[in-house]
Motif scaffolding. Sequence first.
Motif, PDB file in Angstrom:
ATOM      1  N   MET A   1       0.854  -1.180   0.000  1.00  0.00           N
ATOM      2  CA  MET A   1       0.000   0.000   0.000  1.00  0.00           C
ATOM      3  C   MET A   1       0.896   1.239   0.000  1.00  0.00           C
ATOM      4  O   MET A   1       1.727   1.406   0.867  1.00  0.00           O
ATOM      5  N   LYS A   2       0.720   2.090  -0.996  1.00  0.00           N
ATOM      6  CA  LYS A   2       1.515   3.322  -1.125  1.00  0.00           C
ATOM      7  C   LYS A   2       0.691   4.497  -0.610  1.00  0.00           C
ATOM      8  O   LYS A   2      -0.474   4.645  -0.952  1.00  0.00           O
ATOM      9  N   ILE A   3       1.312   5.323   0.227  1.00  0.00           N
ATOM     10  CA  ILE A   3       0.658   6.510   0.767  1.00  0.00           C
ATOM     11  C   ILE A   3       1.217   7.728   0.039  1.00  0.00           C
ATOM     12  O   ILE A   3       2.425   7.958   0.058  1.00  0.00           O
ATOM     13  N   LYS A   4       0.331   8.502  -0.591  1.00  0.00           N
ATOM     14  CA  LYS A   4       0.746   9.688  -1.341  1.00  0.00           C
ATOM     15  C   LYS A   4       1.245  10.782  -0.390  1.00  0.00           C
ATOM     16  O   LYS A   4       2.269  11.410  -0.627  1.00  0.00           O
ATOM     17  N   GLU A   5       0.493  10.999   0.694  1.00  0.00           N
ATOM     18  CA  GLU A   5       0.845  12.049   1.637  1.00  0.00           C
ATOM     19  C   GLU A   5       2.097  11.671   2.436  1.00  0.00           C
ATOM     20  O   GLU A   5       2.468  10.512   2.511  1.00  0.00           O
ATOM     21  N   ILE A   6       2.709  12.677   3.043  1.00  0.00           N
ATOM     22  CA  ILE A   6       3.833  12.436   3.945  1.00  0.00           C
ATOM     23  C   ILE A   6       3.252  12.275   5.344  1.00  0.00           C
ATOM     24  O   ILE A   6       2.404  13.066   5.777  1.00  0.00           O
ATOM     25  N   VAL A   7       3.672  11.241   6.050  1.00  0.00           N
ATOM     26  CA  VAL A   7       3.135  10.929   7.371  1.00  0.00           C
ATOM     27  C   VAL A   7       4.026  11.578   8.433  1.00  0.00           C
ATOM     28  O   VAL A   7       5.234  11.346   8.462  1.00  0.00           O
ATOM     29  N   VAL A   8       3.414  12.384   9.300  1.00  0.00           N
ATOM     30  CA  VAL A   8       4.150  13.037  10.385  1.00  0.00           C
ATOM     31  C   VAL A   8       4.034  12.162  11.624  1.00  0.00           C
ATOM     32  O   VAL A   8       2.929  11.858  12.082  1.00  0.00           O
ATOM     33  N   VAL A   9       5.195  11.743  12.148  1.00  0.00           N
ATOM     34  CA  VAL A   9       5.252  10.880  13.324  1.00  0.00           C
ATOM     35  C   VAL A   9       6.165  11.502  14.375  1.00  0.00           C
ATOM     36  O   VAL A   9       6.842  12.491  14.109  1.00  0.00           O
ATOM     37  N   GLU A  10       6.200  10.890  15.555  1.00  0.00           N
ATOM     38  CA  GLU A  10       6.988  11.453  16.644  1.00  0.00           C
ATOM     39  C   GLU A  10       8.475  11.113  16.565  1.00  0.00           C
ATOM     40  O   GLU A  10       9.304  11.941  16.910  1.00  0.00           O
ATOM     41  N   GLY A  11       8.821   9.898  16.154  1.00  0.00           N
ATOM     42  CA  GLY A  11      10.234   9.538  16.175  1.00  0.00           C
ATOM     43  C   GLY A  11      10.605   8.413  15.227  1.00  0.00           C
ATOM     44  O   GLY A  11       9.793   7.934  14.435  1.00  0.00           O
ATOM     45  N   LYS A  12      11.867   7.988  15.321  1.00  0.00           N
ATOM     46  CA  LYS A  12      12.431   6.976  14.418  1.00  0.00           C
ATOM     47  C   LYS A  12      11.709   5.641  14.485  1.00  0.00           C
ATOM     48  O   LYS A  12      11.502   4.991  13.466  1.00  0.00           O
ATOM     49  N   THR A  26       8.125   9.881   5.748  1.00  0.00           N
ATOM     50  CA  THR A  26       7.726  10.450   7.036  1.00  0.00           C
ATOM     51  C   THR A  26       8.540  11.699   7.362  1.00  0.00           C
ATOM     52  O   THR A  26       9.641  11.897   6.846  1.00  0.00           O
ATOM     53  N   ILE A  27       7.974  12.495   8.251  1.00  0.00           N
ATOM     54  CA  ILE A  27       8.681  13.590   8.908  1.00  0.00           C
ATOM     55  C   ILE A  27       8.566  13.290  10.395  1.00  0.00           C
ATOM     56  O   ILE A  27       7.469  13.024  10.891  1.00  0.00           O
ATOM     57  N   GLU A  28       9.686  13.329  11.097  1.00  0.00           N
ATOM     58  CA  GLU A  28       9.690  13.061  12.540  1.00  0.00           C
ATOM     59  C   GLU A  28       9.738  14.379  13.307  1.00  0.00           C
ATOM     60  O   GLU A  28      10.558  15.247  13.001  1.00  0.00           O
ATOM     61  N   THR A  29       8.871  14.507  14.318  1.00  0.00           N
ATOM     62  CA  THR A  29       8.856  15.731  15.129  1.00  0.00           C
ATOM     63  C   THR A  29       9.923  15.681  16.220  1.00  0.00           C
ATOM     64  O   THR A  29      10.241  16.702  16.807  1.00  0.00           O
ATOM     65  N   ASN A  30      10.453  14.493  16.493  1.00  0.00           N
ATOM     66  CA  ASN A  30      11.440  14.302  17.566  1.00  0.00           C
ATOM     67  C   ASN A  30      10.899  14.768  18.910  1.00  0.00           C
ATOM     68  O   ASN A  30      11.523  15.551  19.615  1.00  0.00           O
ATOM     69  N   GLY A  31       9.721  14.276  19.249  1.00  0.00           N
ATOM     70  CA  GLY A  31       9.114  14.587  20.536  1.00  0.00           C
ATOM     71  C   GLY A  31       8.122  15.721  20.455  1.00  0.00           C
ATOM     72  O   GLY A  31       7.794  16.223  19.384  1.00  0.00           O
ATOM     73  N   GLY A  50       0.632  16.801   0.596  1.00  0.00           N
ATOM     74  CA  GLY A  50      -0.357  16.557   1.633  1.00  0.00           C
ATOM     75  C   GLY A  50       0.304  15.873   2.820  1.00  0.00           C
ATOM     76  O   GLY A  50       1.382  15.298   2.693  1.00  0.00           O
ATOM     77  N   VAL A  51      -0.346  15.962   3.979  1.00  0.00           N
ATOM     78  CA  VAL A  51       0.224  15.442   5.219  1.00  0.00           C
ATOM     79  C   VAL A  51      -0.827  14.652   5.984  1.00  0.00           C
ATOM     80  O   VAL A  51      -1.994  15.030   6.009  1.00  0.00           O
ATOM     81  N   ILE A  52      -0.381  13.560   6.606  1.00  0.00           N
ATOM     82  CA  ILE A  52      -1.206  12.825   7.570  1.00  0.00           C
ATOM     83  C   ILE A  52      -0.452  12.861   8.895  1.00  0.00           C
ATOM     84  O   ILE A  52       0.683  12.376   8.979  1.00  0.00           O
ATOM     85  N   VAL A  53      -1.064  13.434   9.926  1.00  0.00           N
ATOM     86  CA  VAL A  53      -0.468  13.473  11.254  1.00  0.00           C
ATOM     87  C   VAL A  53      -0.876  12.185  11.974  1.00  0.00           C
ATOM     88  O   VAL A  53      -2.058  11.882  12.103  1.00  0.00           O
ATOM     89  N   PHE A  54       0.123  11.425  12.425  1.00  0.00           N
ATOM     90  CA  PHE A  54      -0.139  10.131  13.066  1.00  0.00           C
ATOM     91  C   PHE A  54       0.725  10.030  14.325  1.00  0.00           C
ATOM     92  O   PHE A  54       1.845   9.541  14.284  1.00  0.00           O
ATOM     93  N   THR A  55       0.190  10.557  15.432  1.00  0.00           N
ATOM     94  CA  THR A  55       0.933  10.588  16.687  1.00  0.00           C
ATOM     95  C   THR A  55       0.373   9.570  17.675  1.00  0.00           C
ATOM     96  O   THR A  55      -0.701   9.015  17.469  1.00  0.00           O
ATOM     97  N   ASP A  56       1.124   9.349  18.749  1.00  0.00           N
ATOM     98  CA  ASP A  56       0.727   8.390  19.773  1.00  0.00           C
ATOM     99  C   ASP A  56      -0.567   8.833  20.463  1.00  0.00           C
ATOM    100  O   ASP A  56      -0.812  10.033  20.609  1.00  0.00           O
ATOM    101  N   PRO A  57      -1.383   7.868  20.927  1.00  0.00           N
ATOM    102  CA  PRO A  57      -2.641   8.203  21.609  1.00  0.00           C
ATOM    103  C   PRO A  57      -2.405   8.521  23.087  1.00  0.00           C
ATOM    104  O   PRO A  57      -2.905   7.841  23.991  1.00  0.00           O
ATOM    105  N   ASP A  58      -1.593   9.548  23.340  1.00  0.00           N
ATOM    106  CA  ASP A  58      -1.314   9.976  24.707  1.00  0.00           C
ATOM    107  C   ASP A  58      -1.236  11.497  24.734  1.00  0.00           C
ATOM    108  O   ASP A  58      -1.414  12.153  23.714  1.00  0.00           O
TER     109      ASP A  58
END
Length: 185
Positions: A1-12, A26-31, A50-58
């Motif tokens: 499955m290919k994702i067109k948008e860039i996924v923003v995540v917290e870390g490596k 992905t783009i990592e926010t580093n915390g 386009g961007v998809i923000v995908f962070t931890d559920p905390d």
Amino acid sequence: MKIKEIVVVEGKDDTIAIQRAVNADTIETNGSAVNRETIEKIKLAQKIRGVIVFTDPDMPGERIRKIIAQHVQNCKHAFITKNKARPKNGKGIGVEHASDTDIREALKDAQIMEVEAEEQITKEDLMNAGLIGGDRAKPRREKLGEKLKIGYTNGKQLYKRLLMFQITKEQFYHALEEVLQEEME
């Protein structure tokens, strides 16, 4: 499955999990201390792909999500439940612990959060549904967030998120009906 948008995540570790599950950049926010340089990268990514923000559920994940939503318009947001974000040993919580299937599902269901939405659901609706206060409120909110694909929230956040995602009363009551039905089973 290919994702067109860039996924923003917290870390490596999140990047590794995302790339294990799907073909995505992905783009990592580093915390949770999201700096100006990272915001600018996310703005550029949003403009180009386009961007998809995908962070931890905390709490830190929610903080990151809010910071990005304030600075970058029309991002999609993917959510995963706390149960799906726990490792087998039960220590910690994060996207990096989710299964490939759960990651793919969350990314597929990503939605744009509308900051300016008309009020459709009232706080009274939430009180009457037993989603604020009472011993069943937290598990009900958890299940409702899962059904509406808006993630888990506390009572105050639930109201705001329902408005941001422009959840109609019809969608709200349909999902609530399913949650209440499952409680009876």
